[in-house]
Design a protein around this motif. Structure first.
Motif, mmCIF file in Angstrom:
data_model
loop_
_atom_site.group_PDB
_atom_site.id
_atom_site.type_symbol
_atom_site.label_atom_id
_atom_site.label_comp_id
_atom_site.label_asym_id
_atom_site.label_seq_id
_atom_site.Cartn_x
_atom_site.Cartn_y
_atom_site.Cartn_z
ATOM 1 N N MET A 63 0.843 -1.188 0.000
ATOM 2 C CA MET A 63 0.000 0.000 0.000
ATOM 3 C C MET A 63 0.882 1.243 0.000
ATOM 4 O O MET A 63 1.849 1.333 0.749
ATOM 5 N N LEU A 64 0.530 2.213 -0.858
ATOM 6 C CA LEU A 64 1.291 3.444 -0.961
ATOM 7 C C LEU A 64 0.524 4.608 -0.348
ATOM 8 O O LEU A 64 -0.713 4.655 -0.396
ATOM 9 N N LEU A 65 1.269 5.547 0.225
ATOM 10 C CA LEU A 65 0.701 6.723 0.875
ATOM 11 C C LEU A 65 1.323 7.970 0.247
ATOM 12 O O LEU A 65 2.531 8.010 0.010
ATOM 13 N N LEU A 66 0.511 8.983 -0.007
ATOM 14 C CA LEU A 66 0.980 10.233 -0.596
ATOM 15 C C LEU A 66 0.983 11.334 0.456
ATOM 16 O O LEU A 66 -0.037 11.575 1.111
ATOM 17 N N GLY A 67 2.134 11.987 0.631
ATOM 18 C CA GLY A 67 2.235 13.127 1.529
ATOM 19 C C GLY A 67 2.501 14.397 0.738
ATOM 20 O O GLY A 67 3.339 14.412 -0.167
ATOM 21 N N ILE A 68 1.778 15.458 1.072
ATOM 22 C CA ILE A 68 1.922 16.755 0.413
ATOM 23 C C ILE A 68 2.286 17.774 1.481
ATOM 24 O O ILE A 68 1.582 17.905 2.487
ATOM 25 N N ASP A 69 3.373 18.517 1.273
ATOM 26 C CA ASP A 69 3.821 19.522 2.227
ATOM 27 C C ASP A 69 3.756 20.898 1.559
ATOM 28 O O ASP A 69 4.527 21.179 0.639
ATOM 29 N N ILE A 70 2.826 21.737 2.033
ATOM 30 C CA ILE A 70 2.618 23.055 1.444
ATOM 31 C C ILE A 70 3.537 24.046 2.153
ATOM 32 O O ILE A 70 3.197 24.620 3.193
ATOM 33 N N GLY A 71 4.736 24.216 1.610
ATOM 34 C CA GLY A 71 5.707 25.103 2.226
ATOM 35 C C GLY A 71 5.619 26.513 1.677
ATOM 36 O O GLY A 71 4.932 26.785 0.685
ATOM 37 N N THR A 72 6.329 27.416 2.318
ATOM 38 C CA THR A 72 6.387 28.800 1.850
ATOM 39 C C THR A 72 7.212 28.903 0.573
ATOM 40 O O THR A 72 6.862 29.658 -0.337
ATOM 41 N N SER A 73 8.289 28.130 0.512
ATOM 42 C CA SER A 73 9.207 28.216 -0.623
ATOM 43 C C SER A 73 8.779 27.344 -1.789
ATOM 44 O O SER A 73 8.973 27.708 -2.948
ATOM 45 N N SER A 74 8.220 26.167 -1.492
ATOM 46 C CA SER A 74 7.834 25.232 -2.547
ATOM 47 C C SER A 74 6.889 24.198 -1.969
ATOM 48 O O SER A 74 6.677 24.120 -0.755
ATOM 49 N N ILE A 75 6.339 23.394 -2.866
ATOM 50 C CA ILE A 75 5.482 22.267 -2.480
ATOM 51 C C ILE A 75 6.294 20.992 -2.660
ATOM 52 O O ILE A 75 6.862 20.756 -3.728
ATOM 53 N N LYS A 76 6.338 20.168 -1.615
ATOM 54 C CA LYS A 76 7.048 18.897 -1.682
ATOM 55 C C LYS A 76 6.042 17.761 -1.535
ATOM 56 O O LYS A 76 5.096 17.857 -0.763
ATOM 57 N N VAL A 77 6.279 16.695 -2.281
ATOM 58 C CA VAL A 77 5.440 15.507 -2.154
ATOM 59 C C VAL A 77 6.333 14.283 -2.019
ATOM 60 O O VAL A 77 7.459 14.255 -2.534
ATOM 61 N N SER A 78 5.840 13.297 -1.290
ATOM 62 C CA SER A 78 6.533 12.019 -1.169
ATOM 63 C C SER A 78 5.517 10.891 -1.252
ATOM 64 O O SER A 78 4.390 11.017 -0.750
ATOM 65 N N VAL A 79 5.938 9.810 -1.891
ATOM 66 C CA VAL A 79 5.149 8.584 -1.931
ATOM 67 C C VAL A 79 5.889 7.545 -1.101
ATOM 68 O O VAL A 79 7.068 7.267 -1.352
ATOM 69 N N VAL A 80 5.208 7.013 -0.095
ATOM 70 C CA VAL A 80 5.830 6.136 0.892
ATOM 71 C C VAL A 80 5.166 4.772 0.869
ATOM 72 O O VAL A 80 3.934 4.668 0.783
ATOM 73 N N ASP A 81 5.985 3.719 0.935
ATOM 74 C CA ASP A 81 5.489 2.356 1.066
ATOM 75 C C ASP A 81 5.126 2.133 2.529
ATOM 76 O O ASP A 81 5.981 2.209 3.408
ATOM 77 N N ALA A 82 3.853 1.872 2.790
ATOM 78 C CA ALA A 82 3.401 1.750 4.179
ATOM 79 C C ALA A 82 4.068 0.581 4.901
ATOM 80 O O ALA A 82 4.353 0.671 6.097
ATOM 81 N N GLN A 83 4.341 -0.491 4.201
ATOM 82 C CA GLN A 83 4.899 -1.676 4.854
ATOM 83 C C GLN A 83 6.321 -1.437 5.335
ATOM 84 O O GLN A 83 6.686 -1.817 6.445
ATOM 85 N N THR A 84 7.137 -0.773 4.522
ATOM 86 C CA THR A 84 8.539 -0.573 4.877
ATOM 87 C C THR A 84 8.815 0.817 5.441
ATOM 88 O O THR A 84 9.886 1.054 5.989
ATOM 89 N N GLN A 85 7.859 1.738 5.289
ATOM 90 C CA GLN A 85 8.004 3.151 5.639
ATOM 91 C C GLN A 85 9.120 3.834 4.843
ATOM 92 O O GLN A 85 9.659 4.861 5.271
ATOM 93 N N GLN A 86 9.456 3.266 3.712
ATOM 94 C CA GLN A 86 10.494 3.831 2.859
ATOM 95 C C GLN A 86 9.881 4.714 1.778
ATOM 96 O O GLN A 86 8.802 4.435 1.260
ATOM 97 N N THR A 87 10.598 5.787 1.423
ATOM 98 C CA THR A 87 10.139 6.694 0.381
ATOM 99 C C THR A 87 10.418 6.084 -0.986
ATOM 100 O O THR A 87 11.561 5.746 -1.303
ATOM 101 N N ILE A 88 9.365 5.960 -1.784
ATOM 102 C CA ILE A 88 9.479 5.391 -3.130
ATOM 103 C C ILE A 88 9.840 6.474 -4.145
ATOM 104 O O ILE A 88 10.607 6.254 -5.070
ATOM 105 N N ALA A 89 9.273 7.657 -3.958
ATOM 106 C CA ALA A 89 9.542 8.769 -4.870
ATOM 107 C C ALA A 89 9.277 10.067 -4.129
ATOM 108 O O ALA A 89 8.473 10.119 -3.195
ATOM 109 N N ALA A 90 9.955 11.121 -4.562
ATOM 110 C CA ALA A 90 9.756 12.448 -3.979
ATOM 111 C C ALA A 90 9.975 13.492 -5.063
ATOM 112 O O ALA A 90 10.738 13.272 -6.007
ATOM 113 N N ALA A 91 9.297 14.605 -4.929
ATOM 114 C CA ALA A 91 9.451 15.698 -5.897
ATOM 115 C C ALA A 91 9.045 17.003 -5.232
ATOM 116 O O ALA A 91 8.332 16.999 -4.215
ATOM 117 N N GLN A 92 9.501 18.108 -5.800
ATOM 118 C CA GLN A 92 9.048 19.404 -5.325
ATOM 119 C C GLN A 92 8.865 20.337 -6.509
ATOM 120 O O GLN A 92 9.452 20.141 -7.577
#
Length: 494
Positions: free
Chosen positions: A1-30
């Motif tokens: 199962m994958l989880l999407l996190g969105i961080d609305i920052g002042t400088s930029s928007i960051k997103v990460s896709v995390v594997d729930a089982q391992t808690q490891q980041t699969i992909a990230a972008a800003q």
């Protein structure tokens, strides 16, 4: 199962896709690669367009999807972190009525001070755990007083994360944590503050439906899902201000645990099980992400507006095209103390820990025959570190005495010089972790969607990448005391 996190920052928007089982980041972008603009029509004002956040969030998600490292259809829940205290107002058609008055905007300071006096200092501090200050409620009052036509059209008042959730789902919700950061929340009653509502003469209907931080805040609409490559109907299950979320991302959930960040602003954030407040309101207390009526968890937050933004200003105006890594390398060639050059980093609006005074940034003791570009680079980082030390001493006055501080290996903590100076000036070891706000938001989504049996389970694979311990505390102490004297001299002139 994958989880999407969105961080609305002042400088930029960051997103990460995390594997729930391992808690490891699969992909990230800003997005964007360059820092987003802040509009400042008058001194002390700061605004951003909520629609810009939404546009950038979509582009950041598209960048992550384009990595090809996961199938977007496998994302099962979304979490959102966001810059705290910003005011977003929309009409009944969910159209934005004006740009957001963001966290570092100082226009409502006097409005908050008057509310503090009218409601009563003791009542404000014991019930709100803060003075109304320059927070969201006071910013809304500014709109009411100065833009009555706009105010008359407001359907709902939101924080930035509530707005992004609305764009995804069409639903408008908020939480006790969000309301507490806006200083709308009565901790004694565990409810919307009648004192704040009645003093400002706000209509309660402006406040969205209140739901727990870890709960469903709507499901992604069909058209939005199609545009973003997601499954329609997946839930938004977590929303939090960036500092409580940063604490979550560092597994800072229990009383006595402390987190720090050093981005555009600088923050030290500690968790307590007591409804604590600073009598001078120099630090703030908000409902933490795991706060409950029967198990109180509040976050004691020290915020310094002028930290990384000064480093960015120096890069853009003094750096001669150097990137941060080159600036850090040059700064490391300079002696501890920058050969007497001292910098006060407070050039980003009113500073709460300085009793809401606007001090401004100051470059002091410049020797034109000695100091170089590299001295400025080092003195900036040391000035920011000393601001953290000043704030940490205030937190110590209020019973927060960390034995270790957790921080993400990001922003200023990417600089070995800054990280070591921070530890040496404060005397507190720092554990560095790879998690960032968007990863924390993704893990928060997993907690809210009950993918994890408990918040602790979300961090079962959580390990520090580095421990930094004090090495030159005795060297930094007299330099800090000199810096503090310079700051107090400036404060006495205000």
């Amino acid at each position: 199962m994958l989880l999407l996190g969105i961080d609305i920052g002042t400088s930029s928007i960051k997103v990460s896709v995390v594997d729930a089982q391992t808690q490891q980041t699969i992909a990230a972008a800003q997005y964007p690669d360059k820092e987003s603009a802040i509009t400042s029509v008058k001194p002390g004002w700061a605004e951003q367009s909520p629609e810009m956040w939404w546009e950038h969030a979509q582009k950041a998600i598209a960048k992550a999807n384009a990595s090809g490292s996961y199938n977007p259809q496998d994302i099962s829940a979304i979490g959102i972190a966001y810059q705290m205290h910003g005011l977003v107002v929309v009409d009944r058609e969910q159209h934005v009525l004006r740009d957001s008055i963001i966290w570092c905007d100082s226009r409502a300071v006097e409005i908050g001070n008057k509310a503090f006096d009218a409601i009563g200092h003791d009542k404000s501090l014991s019930r709100l755990l803060n003075s109304p200050g320059n927070f969201t409620a006071s910013k809304l009052a500014w709109v009411k007083d100065n833009e009555p036509e706009t105010y008359s059209r407001i359907y709902k008042v939101m924080l930035p994360g509530d707005f992004i959730a609305m764009k995804l789902t069409g639903d408008i919700t908020t939480s006790p944590s969000a309301l507490s950061e806006g200083v709308f929340w009565d901790f004694k009653q565990d409810a919307l503050s009648e004192d704040v509502i009645q003093y400002f003469k706000f209509d309660k209907e402006l406040i969205p439906e209140i739901r727990p931080v870890f709960s469903e805040h709507g499901k992604v609409k069909q058209d939005i899902a199609g545009a973003l490559g997601l499954k329609a109907g997946i839930p938004v299950t977590y929303k939090s201000g960036d500092q409580p979320n940063n604490a979550l991302s560092l597994n800072v959930l229990k009383p006595g645990e402390v987190a720090a960040t050093a981005g555009t602003s600088g923050v030290i954030y500690g968790v307590s099980d007591q409804l604590v407040y600073d009598p001078q309101s120099r630090v703030n207390t908000f409902a933490h992400v795991n706060h409950e009526t029967n198990e109180k968890r509040v976050g004691v937050l020290l915020c310094i507006n002028g930290t990384g933004i000064l480093n960015s200003w120096v890069k853009n105006n003094v750096g001669s095209g150097l990137d941060y890594a080159a600036m850090n390398e040059a700064a490391q060639q300079v002696n501890i103390g920058s050969d007497g050059l001292r910098i006060l980093p407070f050039g980003n609006g009113a500073e709460r820990m300085l009793n809401n005074k606007i001090v401004g940034a100051h470059f002091l003791n410049i020797d034109l025959n000695l100091h170089t570009q590299a001295h400025i680079f080092r003195a900036v980082q040391e000035g920011i570190v000393f601001a953290f030390r000043y704030g940490l001493d205030i937190m110590r006055e209020n019973g927060m005495n960390p034995q270790v501080i957790r921080a993400g290996q990001a922003n200023l903590f990417l600089s070995p010089l800054f990280a070591q100076a921070f530890v040496d000036a404060t005397g507190v070891p720092v554990e560095l972790y790879m998690n960032d706000g968007s990863v924390g938001a993704a893990l928060g989504a997993g907690i809210g969607a009950t993918v994890f049996g408990s918040p602790e389970e979300a961090f079962s694979n959580f390990r520090p990448v580095k421990l930094i311990e004090p090495q030159a505390t005795a060297v930094y102490e007299p330099i800090y005391q000199e810096w503090k004297s310079l700051l107090l001299d400036q404060l006495n002139r205000k």
